[in-house]
Each structure stands twice: as structure tokens, then as C-alpha cells.
Design a protein around this motif. Structure first.
Motif, mmCIF file in Angstrom:
data_model
loop_
_atom_site.group_PDB
_atom_site.id
_atom_site.type_symbol
_atom_site.label_atom_id
_atom_site.label_comp_id
_atom_site.label_asym_id
_atom_site.label_seq_id
_atom_site.Cartn_x
_atom_site.Cartn_y
_atom_site.Cartn_z
ATOM 1 N N ASN A 159 0.848 -1.195 0.000
ATOM 2 C CA ASN A 159 0.000 0.000 0.000
ATOM 3 C C ASN A 159 0.880 1.242 0.000
ATOM 4 O OD1 ASN A 159 -2.462 -1.429 0.143
ATOM 5 N ND2 ASN A 159 -2.212 -1.691 2.351
ATOM 6 N N LEU A 160 0.410 2.280 -0.689
ATOM 7 C CA LEU A 160 1.155 3.537 -0.750
ATOM 8 C C LEU A 160 0.370 4.632 -0.037
ATOM 9 C CD1 LEU A 160 2.687 4.092 -4.311
ATOM 10 C CD2 LEU A 160 3.700 3.094 -2.286
ATOM 11 N N GLY A 161 0.988 5.205 0.983
ATOM 12 C CA GLY A 161 0.404 6.375 1.612
ATOM 13 C C GLY A 161 0.585 7.601 0.731
ATOM 14 N N THR A 162 -0.044 8.696 1.113
ATOM 15 C CA THR A 162 -0.006 9.908 0.289
ATOM 16 C C THR A 162 1.412 10.443 0.118
ATOM 17 O OG1 THR A 162 -2.247 10.523 0.943
ATOM 18 C CG2 THR A 162 -0.840 12.275 0.084
ATOM 19 N N THR A 163 2.168 10.520 1.212
ATOM 20 C CA THR A 163 3.504 11.124 1.129
ATOM 21 C C THR A 163 4.460 10.314 0.257
ATOM 22 O OG1 THR A 163 3.172 12.195 3.272
ATOM 23 C CG2 THR A 163 5.439 12.018 2.466
ATOM 24 N N PRO A 164 4.596 8.992 0.472
ATOM 25 C CA PRO A 164 5.465 8.251 -0.449
ATOM 26 C C PRO A 164 4.964 8.258 -1.889
ATOM 27 C CG PRO A 164 4.375 6.756 1.093
ATOM 28 C CD PRO A 164 4.136 8.139 1.579
ATOM 29 N N LEU A 165 3.652 8.352 -2.098
ATOM 30 C CA LEU A 165 3.132 8.455 -3.462
ATOM 31 C C LEU A 165 3.601 9.752 -4.115
ATOM 32 C CD1 LEU A 165 1.353 7.666 -5.873
ATOM 33 C CD2 LEU A 165 -0.604 8.662 -4.656
ATOM 34 N N LEU A 166 3.573 10.855 -3.365
ATOM 35 C CA LEU A 166 4.017 12.136 -3.922
ATOM 36 C C LEU A 166 5.525 12.125 -4.197
ATOM 37 C CD1 LEU A 166 1.986 14.720 -1.782
ATOM 38 C CD2 LEU A 166 1.533 13.968 -4.130
ATOM 39 N N VAL A 167 6.304 11.475 -3.335
ATOM 40 C CA VAL A 167 7.747 11.383 -3.569
ATOM 41 C C VAL A 167 8.030 10.498 -4.775
ATOM 42 C CG1 VAL A 167 9.946 10.557 -2.628
ATOM 43 C CG2 VAL A 167 8.385 11.876 -1.182
ATOM 44 N N ALA A 168 7.346 9.356 -4.862
ATOM 45 C CA ALA A 168 7.540 8.445 -6.003
ATOM 46 C C ALA A 168 7.144 9.120 -7.310
ATOM 47 C CB ALA A 168 6.735 7.166 -5.796
ATOM 48 N N SER A 169 6.086 9.915 -7.269
ATOM 49 C CA SER A 169 5.636 10.628 -8.470
ATOM 50 C C SER A 169 6.597 11.757 -8.815
ATOM 51 C CB SER A 169 4.217 11.177 -8.253
ATOM 52 O OG SER A 169 3.312 10.134 -7.929
ATOM 53 N N GLY A 170 7.068 12.480 -7.799
ATOM 54 C CA GLY A 170 8.047 13.542 -8.033
ATOM 55 C C GLY A 170 9.338 12.993 -8.596
ATOM 56 N N TYR A 171 9.773 11.846 -8.079
ATOM 57 C CA TYR A 171 10.972 11.189 -8.598
ATOM 58 C C TYR A 171 10.785 10.842 -10.076
ATOM 59 C CZ TYR A 171 14.534 7.542 -9.164
ATOM 60 O OH TYR A 171 15.581 6.786 -9.622
ATOM 61 N N SER A 172 9.608 10.320 -10.413
ATOM 62 C CA SER A 172 9.329 9.937 -11.810
ATOM 63 C C SER A 172 9.301 11.165 -12.708
ATOM 64 C CB SER A 172 7.989 9.195 -11.887
ATOM 65 O OG SER A 172 7.976 8.063 -11.042
ATOM 66 N N TRP A 173 8.688 12.234 -12.226
ATOM 67 C CA TRP A 173 8.627 13.478 -12.995
ATOM 68 C C TRP A 173 10.027 14.035 -13.229
ATOM 69 C CZ3 TRP A 173 6.333 17.212 -15.792
ATOM 70 C CH2 TRP A 173 6.858 18.505 -15.741
ATOM 71 N N GLU A 174 10.842 14.067 -12.184
ATOM 72 C CA GLU A 174 12.198 14.594 -12.309
ATOM 73 C C GLU A 174 13.046 13.732 -13.247
ATOM 74 O OE1 GLU A 174 13.746 17.256 -11.247
ATOM 75 O OE2 GLU A 174 12.132 18.154 -10.067
ATOM 76 N N THR A 175 12.741 12.442 -13.319
ATOM 77 C CA THR A 175 13.517 11.526 -14.146
ATOM 78 C C THR A 175 13.101 11.576 -15.610
ATOM 79 O OG1 THR A 175 13.794 10.043 -12.237
ATOM 80 C CG2 THR A 175 14.239 9.118 -14.412
ATOM 81 N N HIS A 176 11.792 11.687 -15.863
ATOM 82 C CA HIS A 176 11.287 11.536 -17.236
ATOM 83 C C HIS A 176 10.565 12.770 -17.796
ATOM 84 C CE1 HIS A 176 12.332 7.308 -17.163
ATOM 85 N NE2 HIS A 176 11.659 7.156 -16.036
ATOM 86 N N GLY A 177 10.278 13.763 -16.938
ATOM 87 C CA GLY A 177 9.604 14.953 -17.446
ATOM 88 C C GLY A 177 8.156 14.704 -17.818
ATOM 89 N N ASP A 178 7.675 15.426 -18.834
ATOM 90 C CA ASP A 178 6.250 15.412 -19.180
ATOM 91 C C ASP A 178 5.683 14.027 -19.432
ATOM 92 O OD1 ASP A 178 5.981 18.135 -18.941
ATOM 93 O OD2 ASP A 178 6.297 18.546 -21.079
ATOM 94 N N ASP A 179 6.489 13.116 -19.943
ATOM 95 C CA ASP A 179 5.995 11.788 -20.302
ATOM 96 C C ASP A 179 6.114 10.766 -19.176
ATOM 97 O OD1 ASP A 179 5.291 12.586 -22.886
ATOM 98 O OD2 ASP A 179 7.310 12.230 -23.646
ATOM 99 N N TRP A 180 6.278 11.226 -17.954
ATOM 100 C CA TRP A 180 6.563 10.298 -16.860
ATOM 101 C C TRP A 180 5.456 9.286 -16.620
ATOM 102 C CZ3 TRP A 180 4.036 9.707 -12.089
ATOM 103 C CH2 TRP A 180 3.076 10.668 -11.767
#
Length: 280
Positions: A201-222
Motif C-alpha cells: 500500500n502507498l500512503g499519500t507522502t510516499p506516493l508524492l515522492v515516487a511521483s516527483g521522482y518519476s517526474w524529475e527523471t522523465h519529465g512530461d511523459d513520466w
């Protein structure tokens, strides 16, 4: 708007034959995530902003409760390395205590700290990539953390010069125990004895970090390759609901291009967390 989840581009790249000898270690044998200790170390850095001072405080005040200076230094080196090597794809260490404060459970904190381990330890990252591949091919059946399976993956590891993985059996066994401890802390293994993994299960905070990590890694197409979600073994069938949760957060905004959902941070990726101030 829909989230494209046809799998195109969603697999992680192979990390085999990419790391030189001097970047690879068995540091995981020293300690797992050590959530409480890592959180204390992050607070020390946010308080003093100087790793030399932080190390002195850590050793002199024995924040890790180790019986000897040598063992205390060993834990400090392992944990501080994870923070020192963190790049802009993860929250800065001065913000990390504020982010951990927003976590609702110890598991949430572990899932956040897990990303710092991945970025610091090539052997862990290689192994997680292999497990993600198996997970995408076979579902939770691919999350087999028996020692034999872990050793098979390690024995298939090659350095960038083509040479093979070569550590003593006792060291490899301890490394496997370390990997299983990490998987327990992030919720992939649910008991001390469990060897077969599950989707955590993913809580809100780790979900936001995981999503931010993906955005920083791949940009618009993350969203076509949400690496952070994959690292936390989130099945593609859940990506739509995860994207909806992110889009509901006020720090993220949704838009659509040709009917496909795009998600991006409103401001800087981790602006939702303030630099931490306080006493340790």
C-alpha cells in the motif's frame, strides 16, 4: 482524459554491465533502512547543514546507540552516503525531516527512505530492476525473495568491464538478508518469515515522492514510465487510481493532450515541503 497504460516504454532498462567495480559494494550487509536512525541523521543535517559537524554529533552523542565508536561510524557512513549522493530527483535533505513528519506510518517513512538507498547503491538498484522485470512479467509471482533467487540474480550481474559478480557466500547470504529486511520495511514482505512478495500500500507522502521522482527523471511523459511507482511494485492496473490521487493533490495539476492525461507539479517538485527547523 485517460492515462495511457498500454505498457509501451514502461519497462525499466537493464543495469547489467553498467557499473564499474569502484561503485559497487556490499554496504547493504551493514544495515537496512534503519528508519528511526536515518530520520535522526536527516534532522541533524537539517539542523547543522554541515556533514563534518553532523558526524561529530552522531559519534559523540551515540545517536545510533551502538556500543563502540567503530560500529557507530560504520552506520553513519552507510546512512550518510545515501543522503550525500541524493540528486535533485529526490527531496533535499533539509526538507526530508518535514516530509517524514507528514508520513502517517513507519512504512510510509521507509518507502520514502528507500529511494535514497536506490540512488546510492548500484547493486540494490540492479536487483530491484530485475525484480520489477519479473513483477511485470509474472505479477506477484515474480516477487520471490528466497535466498536462492537473490543469489541467482546477483550471479547474473556483470561489471562494466564484463567481469562477474564475485563475493563470498557468507557475504552474499547477509546481503540477501539485508534486501529482505528492506522489502519488509516497505511492505513488500509482510512478516519476518515471508519470502513471497505482495503489492505494498502507498500512503499519500510516499506516493508524492515516487511521483516527483518519476517526474524529475522523465519529465512530461513520466506517466508512460512511472519509475517511482515501479520501484514500489505498483501494478499497471492501479496506475489510473494512483494518477487520480496525485491529480487530487493541490501541489499537482492535471492537463490533457489528445485525450491523454498529463500530470506535473504546480511549482518546484517538492515545494510542498518546507526546510525543517528544530532541535534534535
Amino acid at each position: 482524459m485517460t492515462l495511457r497504460t498500454d505498457g509501451r516504454g514502461a519497462s525499466l532498462p537493464s543495469l547489467n554491465s553498467t557499473f564499474p567495480h569502484d561503485e559497487v559494494s556490499m554496504a547493504l550487509t551493514r544495515c537496512g533502512l534503519l528508519v528511526d536512525k536515518a530520520e535522526t541523521l536527516a534532522r541533524l543535517y537539517a539542523r547543522y547543514r554541515d556533514w563534518t559537524v553532523v558526524e561529530e554529533k552522531w559519534i559523540e552523542e551515540r545517536f545510533d546507540e551502538r556500543s563502540t565508536r567503530g560500529s557507530s561510524k560504520g552506520i553513519y557512513r552507510a546512512l550518510s552516503s545515501r543522503f550525500k549522493t541524493a540528486g535533485t530527483e529526490l527531496p533535499s535533505i533539509v526538507k526530508l525531516p518535514s516530509i517524514l513528519d507528514q508520513c502517517e506510518t513507519v512504512r510510509d517513512k521507509a518507502q520514502v527512505l528507500y529511494f535514497y538507498l536506490l540512488e546510492d547503491d548500484p547493486l540494490v538498484k540492479y536487483t530491484v530492476h530485475r525484480y520489477v522485470d519479473q513483477f511485470q512479467e509474472s505479477g506477484v509471482g515474480g516477487l520471490d525473495f528466497e535466498q536462492e533467487t537473490i543469489e541467482r540474480l546477483l550471479n547474473e550481474f556483470n561489471y562494466d568491464d564484463g567481469s562477474k559478480f564475485d563475493y563470498a557466500e557468507s557475504t552474499t547470504r547477509r546481503w540477501g538478508e539485508g534486501l529482505r529486511s528492506v522489502m519488509r520495511e516497505i511492505g513488500v514482505l509482510d512478516t519476518q518469515q515471508a519470502l513471497e512478495g505482495q503489492i505494498p500500500n502507498l500512503g499519500t507522502t510516499p506516493l508524492l515522492v515516487a511521483s516527483g521522482y518519476s517526474w524529475e527523471t522523465h519529465g512530461d511523459d513520466w506517466l508512460s514510465q512511472p519509475t517511482g511507482w515501479l520501484y514500489l511494485f505498483q501494478s499497471e492496473q492501479y496506475w489510473d487510481s494512483l494518477a487520480e490521487r496525485v491529480s487530487d493533490d493541490p501541489n499537482w495539476e492535471a492537463s490533457g493532450i489528445h485525450g491523454e492525461l498529463r500530470l506535473q507539479p504546480v511549482d518546484d517538485t517538492y515545494d510542498w515541503a518546507e526546510p525543517w527547523e528544530g532541535e534534535v
